[in-house]
Design a protein around this motif. Structure first.
Motif, PDB file in Angstrom:
ATOM      1  N   HIS A  64     -10.815   8.502   0.321  1.00 27.83           N
ATOM      2  CA  HIS A  64     -11.938   7.828  -0.332  1.00 27.83           C
ATOM      3  C   HIS A  64     -12.538   8.771  -1.364  1.00 27.83           C
ATOM      4  CE1 HIS A  64     -11.902   5.006   3.144  1.00 27.83           C
ATOM      5  NE2 HIS A  64     -11.690   6.100   3.851  1.00 27.83           N
ATOM      6  N   GLY A  65     -13.101   8.214  -2.427  1.00 25.04           N
ATOM      7  CA  GLY A  65     -13.823   9.022  -3.399  1.00 25.04           C
ATOM      8  C   GLY A  65     -12.914   9.972  -4.158  1.00 25.04           C
ATOM      9  N   GLY A  66     -13.455  11.150  -4.438  1.00 28.53           N
ATOM     10  CA  GLY A  66     -12.773  12.110  -5.294  1.00 28.53           C
ATOM     11  C   GLY A  66     -11.702  12.907  -4.587  1.00 28.53           C
ATOM     12  N   VAL A  67     -10.569  12.262  -4.318  1.00 30.01           N
ATOM     13  CA  VAL A  67      -9.423  12.920  -3.701  1.00 30.01           C
ATOM     14  C   VAL A  67      -8.203  12.688  -4.571  1.00 30.01           C
ATOM     15  CG1 VAL A  67      -7.977  13.147  -1.650  1.00 30.01           C
ATOM     16  CG2 VAL A  67     -10.373  12.460  -1.412  1.00 30.01           C
ATOM     17  N   GLN A  68      -7.435  13.724  -4.816  1.00 26.40           N
ATOM     18  CA  GLN A  68      -6.179  13.612  -5.550  1.00 26.40           C
ATOM     19  C   GLN A  68      -5.046  14.066  -4.637  1.00 26.40           C
ATOM     20  OE1 GLN A  68      -7.250  15.974  -9.159  1.00 26.40           O
ATOM     21  NE2 GLN A  68      -6.519  14.164 -10.256  1.00 26.40           N
ATOM     22  N   SER A  69      -4.168  13.150  -4.259  1.00 31.36           N
ATOM     23  CA  SER A  69      -2.989  13.527  -3.499  1.00 31.36           C
ATOM     24  C   SER A  69      -1.895  13.975  -4.461  1.00 31.36           C
ATOM     25  CB  SER A  69      -2.512  12.355  -2.642  1.00 31.36           C
ATOM     26  OG  SER A  69      -2.264  11.223  -3.458  1.00 31.36           O
TER      27      SER A  69
ATOM     28  N   ALA B  59      -0.130  15.021  13.185  1.00 29.47           N
ATOM     29  CA  ALA B  59       0.050  15.919  12.045  1.00 29.47           C
ATOM     30  C   ALA B  59       0.074  15.105  10.759  1.00 29.47           C
ATOM     31  CB  ALA B  59       1.337  16.727  12.196  1.00 29.47           C
ATOM     32  N   TRP B  60      -0.383  15.730   9.689  1.00 26.29           N
ATOM     33  CA  TRP B  60      -0.348  15.121   8.363  1.00 26.29           C
ATOM     34  C   TRP B  60       0.140  16.193   7.388  1.00 26.29           C
ATOM     35  CZ3 TRP B  60      -4.043  14.483  11.990  1.00 26.29           C
ATOM     36  CH2 TRP B  60      -4.268  13.162  12.454  1.00 26.29           C
ATOM     37  N   SER B  61       1.351  16.008   6.870  1.00 33.08           N
ATOM     38  CA  SER B  61       1.905  16.988   5.930  1.00 33.08           C
ATOM     39  C   SER B  61       1.233  16.894   4.572  1.00 33.08           C
ATOM     40  CB  SER B  61       3.410  16.784   5.775  1.00 33.08           C
ATOM     41  OG  SER B  61       3.685  15.521   5.179  1.00 33.08           O
ATOM     42  N   LEU B  62       0.667  15.716   4.250  1.00 30.10           N
ATOM     43  CA  LEU B  62      -0.025  15.469   2.969  1.00 30.10           C
ATOM     44  C   LEU B  62       0.914  15.694   1.780  1.00 30.10           C
ATOM     45  CD1 LEU B  62      -3.470  17.154   3.791  1.00 30.10           C
ATOM     46  CD2 LEU B  62      -2.816  14.755   4.043  1.00 30.10           C
ATOM     47  N   ASP B  63       2.191  15.359   1.975  1.00 32.50           N
ATOM     48  CA  ASP B  63       3.198  15.562   0.933  1.00 32.50           C
ATOM     49  C   ASP B  63       3.397  14.331   0.056  1.00 32.50           C
ATOM     50  OD1 ASP B  63       3.764  18.193   1.471  1.00 32.50           O
ATOM     51  OD2 ASP B  63       5.366  17.739   2.895  1.00 32.50           O
ATOM     52  N   GLU B  64       2.566  13.296   0.237  1.00 28.05           N
ATOM     53  CA  GLU B  64       2.700  12.115  -0.612  1.00 28.05           C
ATOM     54  C   GLU B  64       2.476  12.497  -2.072  1.00 28.05           C
ATOM     55  OE1 GLU B  64       2.083  10.733   3.444  1.00 28.05           O
ATOM     56  OE2 GLU B  64       1.016  12.197   2.199  1.00 28.05           O
ATOM     57  N   GLY B  65       3.270  11.901  -2.935  1.00 28.35           N
ATOM     58  CA  GLY B  65       3.134  12.215  -4.353  1.00 28.35           C
ATOM     59  C   GLY B  65       1.900  11.625  -4.983  1.00 28.35           C
ATOM     60  N   SER B  66       1.427  10.516  -4.422  1.00 27.09           N
ATOM     61  CA  SER B  66       0.228   9.863  -4.943  1.00 27.09           C
ATOM     62  C   SER B  66      -0.235   8.841  -3.912  1.00 27.09           C
ATOM     63  CB  SER B  66       0.512   9.168  -6.284  1.00 27.09           C
ATOM     64  OG  SER B  66       1.510   8.174  -6.109  1.00 27.09           O
ATOM     65  N   GLY B  67      -1.317   8.139  -4.239  1.00 27.34           N
ATOM     66  CA  GLY B  67      -1.778   7.068  -3.369  1.00 27.34           C
ATOM     67  C   GLY B  67      -2.966   7.455  -2.530  1.00 27.34           C
ATOM     68  N   ALA B  68      -3.525   6.430  -1.866  1.00 24.15           N
ATOM     69  CA  ALA B  68      -4.754   6.600  -1.102  1.00 24.15           C
ATOM     70  C   ALA B  68      -4.515   6.721   0.386  1.00 24.15           C
ATOM     71  CB  ALA B  68      -5.686   5.416  -1.369  1.00 24.15           C
ATOM     72  N   VAL B  69      -3.245   6.831   0.831  1.00 22.17           N
ATOM     73  CA  VAL B  69      -2.943   6.919   2.252  1.00 22.17           C
ATOM     74  C   VAL B  69      -1.974   8.075   2.488  1.00 22.17           C
ATOM     75  CG1 VAL B  69      -1.930   5.750   4.241  1.00 22.17           C
ATOM     76  CG2 VAL B  69      -3.330   4.457   2.621  1.00 22.17           C
ATOM     77  N   ALA B  70      -2.264   8.892   3.511  1.00 19.40           N
ATOM     78  CA  ALA B  70      -1.366   9.967   3.942  1.00 19.40           C
ATOM     79  C   ALA B  70      -0.832   9.605   5.317  1.00 19.40           C
ATOM     80  CB  ALA B  70      -2.102  11.299   3.994  1.00 19.40           C
ATOM     81  N   ALA B  71       0.474   9.534   5.434  1.00 24.45           N
ATOM     82  CA  ALA B  71       1.091   9.099   6.688  1.00 24.45           C
ATOM     83  C   ALA B  71       0.965  10.167   7.758  1.00 24.45           C
ATOM     84  CB  ALA B  71       2.560   8.770   6.456  1.00 24.45           C
ATOM     85  N   GLY B  72       0.678   9.712   8.976  1.00 25.55           N
ATOM     86  CA  GLY B  72       0.630  10.615  10.117  1.00 25.55           C
ATOM     87  C   GLY B  72       1.995  10.749  10.757  1.00 25.55           C
ATOM     88  N   SER B  73       2.201  11.844  11.454  1.00 28.64           N
ATOM     89  CA  SER B  73       3.440  12.074  12.190  1.00 28.64           C
ATOM     90  C   SER B  73       3.083  12.789  13.487  1.00 28.64           C
ATOM     91  CB  SER B  73       4.425  12.899  11.370  1.00 28.64           C
ATOM     92  OG  SER B  73       3.896  14.196  11.107  1.00 28.64           O
ATOM     93  N   SER B  74       4.096  13.050  14.308  1.00 28.30           N
ATOM     94  CA  SER B  74       3.825  13.702  15.588  1.00 28.30           C
ATOM     95  C   SER B  74       5.118  14.281  16.130  1.00 28.30           C
ATOM     96  CB  SER B  74       3.238  12.702  16.592  1.00 28.30           C
ATOM     97  OG  SER B  74       4.105  11.592  16.749  1.00 28.30           O
ATOM     98  N   GLY B  75       4.994  15.041  17.206  1.00 28.96           N
ATOM     99  CA  GLY B  75       6.146  15.660  17.822  1.00 28.96           C
ATOM    100  C   GLY B  75       6.960  14.679  18.645  1.00 28.96           C
TER     101      GLY B  75
END
Length: 947
Positions: A501-506, A265-281
């Motif tokens: 990568h590229g045009g992504v805004q977290s 799972a990826w909540s995509l709750d990071e405030g900024s940056g180029a990496v979204a942390a994964g999680s799991s059950g």
């Protein structure tokens, strides 16, 4: 806060509840009534071939002990169906106190009388007695008796067994819970009657012709069943002979644990940056006996077992034998004087697999059992060298469905051919199941326990031994580091981060928390390795917000495996899987309209057994489509695009939030939870008690006060000018403020906030109390519409007003005459645009207490259902003349303020209200019926809690 209650002709009041000394027992639910042979309670007669045994679970509302009275009805001599038998002797005789049981217990009726005629429909019912009062009969109200008809004869009862879902045909047995939600199970049905030609079956209801499986001479047949929810289930089966005679219906009861958690799972709750942390059950291991954590391990700390009763176990099965698996652990044995087990997965009699030490050979061994019965045998792969006590050793066992291989310190022993039975019990650490008993307790330490749901390769095992990692293929299903100081020991699937990568805004606004926004040109995110094996069952979903419908867009995909997104030619959501040869696609499309800019939950499900794919949109499944040939690749997960031959395609334009992947089928109940609307958030609360400096305050965190204009003021006379409050000089939030209400003159008086408290393209609720003291005459020279009076509205364009997003009003429907005054209804109107030519959706409600009576009005826009709802005094209306809901509604985005007492229509302000308004609430989100009724209950709720 207390509520001021007066006895007035308007009919508003509160009746105090009397103290209850004893509450009668609860009415038994049909779901808690069963008969054997037979099924759970059915209104249509269940055909059986002998008198049934009746069982009911009864509940006492006071939690006390209680007894049961069963009754059976059948036609008397005149043909009238009447009660003719009671388990207590007659209707007025209560059950003896010696038969009482605890609330929630099952009760079984004594044998039914042979006087019940055959081939006649009889009905049974039950009620509870707590020693003071009878509860209602189970058939009372809208319920009916449980019906059956019996005829002696027909084939012998069928027998049902299942290794996947161990259960019982005994109605009083308590089957063990077994992991399975989202997993098919095999149930074997057989009959000793040689004339049986088919079996009828069904899940959680009576067996029927909806499910038929042919047989010859009563031979065993397998049924594949996918449970629809966790908890208890029943499989009803009948055997039918060549003449159409049916056996009695038998019921096999089994219990299903909740499904395994998300694989990634990826909540995509990071405030900024180029990496979204994964999680799991989570996969916890519960420790038993003298098992302990904290001893020195191979890496960090380890699990220690020293006594016969030391063990650890999962909460349900972890290994899937049909898919193949790998198990791995670092072990140090303290005592090899007898056979020892590091890990196993239990069946009813035997463990399906056991990794450990074999005392007879003196070597490490991987054993797999071929059958789950007392006579079952095991096939073993053993190490070449003897086991050495007191030394850390790395053990790995792989099984691919046909053969098994043992690795010791990265070196493979000879493989053995074996087909193991599919054990569905818990994963056991430090013991195994052998002919119905626990055996081979481990003595020593265990560390770094890992499980894969595939057979890893020899090179991967070698890397695992050397470096501690497998860096190719789908990551580990569960890893238990065993580094906790105390139990339970927590395990999680191996996770991967998403790199953008590229045009992504977290850090952009998401459906829940934050989201990642993709530019539709070159923005995407990916993982280095695959997450799902699309040749097996899987489910993948996300919340998405699409900004463009002129091209194809992919929200979530895995290269060569699946894609979830939007198809512009069909203007529909789509879930695609490639064929196994890579030359084609199998797709399923949504029927629901795609709304750009609106958050939507998408979930694609692949069912390998049924060979079908299903697409859920906002929790609702569309028709499934066949997917007979499905491909798979080892490419990584892609967010915001699809990847074909290293070529990025269909870049997503919009936002993606809360991505989840499961390695199983999700049940409808689980999908509904994933797609559940987020809880409504308070957007404004105007008590309307005061207006310092001409502004009535907003008690919500938004602090968006409403400015009074023209003939608007705050009135302090209870009932005529205000309703909600207790008159003690404090408001609902405990602040010093006298109670009051907004009083409007119907000429030019209104109040308004400076900006909108709501995003009107998403779900919202606006509610408040209103008192209509009189309906002004509507003279003949005026149009009826010009006599309408607006209670609440929300302005569209703040700078260039034209239409209100919605208008809640008293709508005049008749001018009146000498005999009757003007007529009208409560109405909410919602135009589809802030421009000329708008199409106006309307919902109306005719209920109201009359002039001088306070009514509670609530407007709900449900974006997920595209529905507009109007509640009056907490109720919807659906009559032949008036319907208080409207479907297919799409409001425009309003930027102007919330208006109290007037609206805008076609560039003109009007519809001024004459009367009083009190306690107005605004929520971003659709309040449910219970919350609406709470607001309409006259309780003065604190702002922080609400209804």
């Amino acid at each position: 806060m207390a509520v001021a209650v007066l006895s007035l002709d308007a009919g508003i009041g509160i009746t105090p509840a009397s103290a209850a000394v004893n509450m009668p027992p609860a009415q038994p639910s049909a779901a808690d009534l069963t008969m054997s042979p037979g099924s759970v309670c059915q209104t249509e007669p269940v055909l059986i071939n002998r008198l049934p045994q009746l069982t009911a679970k009864l509940t006492d509302l006071d939690g006390g002990r209680l007894g049961a009275q069963f009754a059976v009805s059948w036609p008397d001599a005149s043909g009238k169906v009447v009660r003719q038998w009671w388990s207590t002797g007659d209707e007025n005789t209560p059950p003896p106190s010696g038969s009482f049981k605890s609330s929630g217990s099952p009760f079984t009726a004594p044998p039914l009388p042979e006087s019940i005629p055959q081939e006649t429909v009889a009905g049974w019912e039950v009620r509870a007695w707590d020693g003071l009062a009878w509860g209602p009969w189970s058939s009372a109200g809208d319920a009916t008796r449980c019906r059956f008809a019996y005829e002696k004869g027909g084939p012998e009862d069928p027998v049902v067994t299942s290794a996947d879902y161990p259960g019982s045909m005994d109605p009083t047995a308590a089957p063990p819970p077994t992991v399975g939600l989202g997993r098919y199970g095999t149930f074997t049905v057989s009959s000793s009657s040689t004339d049986v030609v088919r079996y009828l079956w069904d899940l959680d209801t009576s067996a029927s012709a909806n499910h038929v499986i042919a047989t010859k001479a009563g031979a065993p047949r397998d049924i594949q069943v996918l449970p629809t929810s966790d908890g208890p289930h029943s499989l009803a089966v009948r055997a039918v002979d060549a003449y159409g005679n049916s056996s009695r219906e038998v019921t096999y009861r089994f219990n299903v644990l909740p499904g395994q958690p998300d694989r990634a799972a990826w909540s995509l709750d990071e405030g900024s940056g180029a990496v979204a942390a994964g999680s799991s059950g989570s996969y916890p291991l519960d420790l038993g006996g003298h098992a302990a954590l904290g001893a020195d391990g191979h890496s960090g700390t380890a699990l220690t077992m020293t006594d016969e009763d030391s063990y650890a176990e999962s909460r349900g099965a972890v290994l899937d034998f049909a898919r193949g698996f790998t198990v791995s652990a670092w072990v140090k044995a303290d005592d090899l004087s007898r056979s020892r087990t590091v890990l196993s997965q239990a069946g009813t009699y035997n463990s399906g697999v056991a990794l450990g030490y074999d005392a007879e050979s003196g070597k490490w061994a991987l054993r797999l059992s071929t059958a789950d019965d007392p006579s079952g045998t095991a096939v073993a792969a053993t190490s070449g060298a003897p086991a050495v006590p007191g030394r850390w050793t790395h053990l790995v066992g792989t099984y691919n469905g046909k053969s098994a291989t043992l690795y010791v310190d990265g070196v493979a022993a000879p493989s053995v051919s074996v087909t193991a039975f599919g054990a569905r019990g818990n994963l056991e650490i430090g013991r195994l199941r052998d002919r119905g008993a626990w055996a081979e307790p481990w003595a020593g330490e265990i560390d770094d326990l890992r499980v894969w749901d595939r057979a890893v390769s020899a090179s991967q095992v070698a890397r695992l031994h050397a470096t501690g990692d497998v860096t190719t293929g789908v990551p580990a299903k569960v890893v238990w580091p065993l580094d906790e100081a105390a139990g339970p020991a927590d395990g999680h699937p191996e996770t991967q981060d998403v790199t953008f990568h590229g045009g992504v805004q977290s850090g952009q606004p998401g459906y829940t928390g934050k989201a990642a926004a993709f530019d539709g040109s070159d923005g995407y995110g990916d993982t280095p390795r695959a997450v799902a094996d699309s040749r097996r069952d899987f489910s993948a979903g996300a919340w998405v917000q699409l900004a463009d419908t002129t091209a194809d867009h992919t929200a979530v995909s895995q290269s060569g495996s699946f894609a979830l997104g939007f198809d512009h030619e069909r203007q529909a959501w789509v879930f695609r899987l490639p064929t196994s040869d890579g030359t084609g696609e199998q797709s399923v499309y949504s029927a629901a309209q795609v709304d750009p800019g609106e958050w939507t939950h998408l979930l694609g499900v692949y069912d390998r057994t049924a060979k079908r794919i299903t697409l859920y949109v906002n929790g609702q499944a569309g028709p499934s489509e066949a997917a007979p040939s499905v491909g798979n690749a080892d490419g990584g997960l892609q967010l915001g695009r699809s990847l074909e031959a290293d070529d990025g395609q269909d870049y997503w334009k919009g936002s993606v939030d809360d991505v989840r992947v499961f390695d199983r089928i999700l049940a409808q109940t689980e999908v509904s939870k994933l797609a559940a609307p987020k809880p409504p958030a308070l957007a404004g609360r105007w008590m309307l008690n005061s207006a310092p400096d001409g502004v009535t305050p907003d008690a919500s965190p938004a602090k968006l006060g409403a400015t009074l204009s023209g003939g608007a003021g705050i009135g302090t006379s209870f009932w005529t000018e205000w309703l909600v409050g207790d008159g003690d000089g404090t408001n609902a939030d405990g602040q010093e403020e006298s109670d009051g209400g907004l009083v409007l003159d119907g000429v030019d008086g209104y109040a308004a906030t400076a900006t909108s408290p709501l995003d009107t393209t998403q779900s919202f609720t606006v509610a408040g109390w209103v008192n209509l003291p009189a309906i002004p005459d509507c003279p003949a020279e005026k149009d009826l519409a010009d006599c309408d009076m607006t209670v609440l509205s929300l302005l569209g364009d703040a700078d260039h007003p034209y239409n209100s997003v919605f208008t809640l009003r008293w709508h005049v429907t008749a001018r009146g005459d000498a005999e009757s005054g003007p007529g009208g209804v409560w109405q909410v109107e919602m135009p589809d645009r802030d421009a000329p030519g708008a199409v106006r959706a309307v919902a109306e409600h005719s209920y109201g207490g009359g002039l001088g009576t306070w009514n509670h009005l609530a407007v709900v826009y449900d974006a997920a259902r595209d529905q507009l709802r109007l509640y009056v005094d907490g109720q919807l209306q659906n009559s032949q003349s008036v319907v208080s809901t409207a479907d297919g509604v799409k409001p425009f985005a309003g930027t102007g303020g919330l208006q109290f007492g007037r609206n805008w229509s076609e560039g003109v302000a009007g519809g001024y209200f004459a009367g009083s308004i009190d306690d107005v609430w605004a929520y971003q989100g659709a309040l449910d019926d219970v919350k609406i009724r709470g607001l309409a209950s006259l309780v003065e709720f604190p702002t922080s809690t609400g209804p």
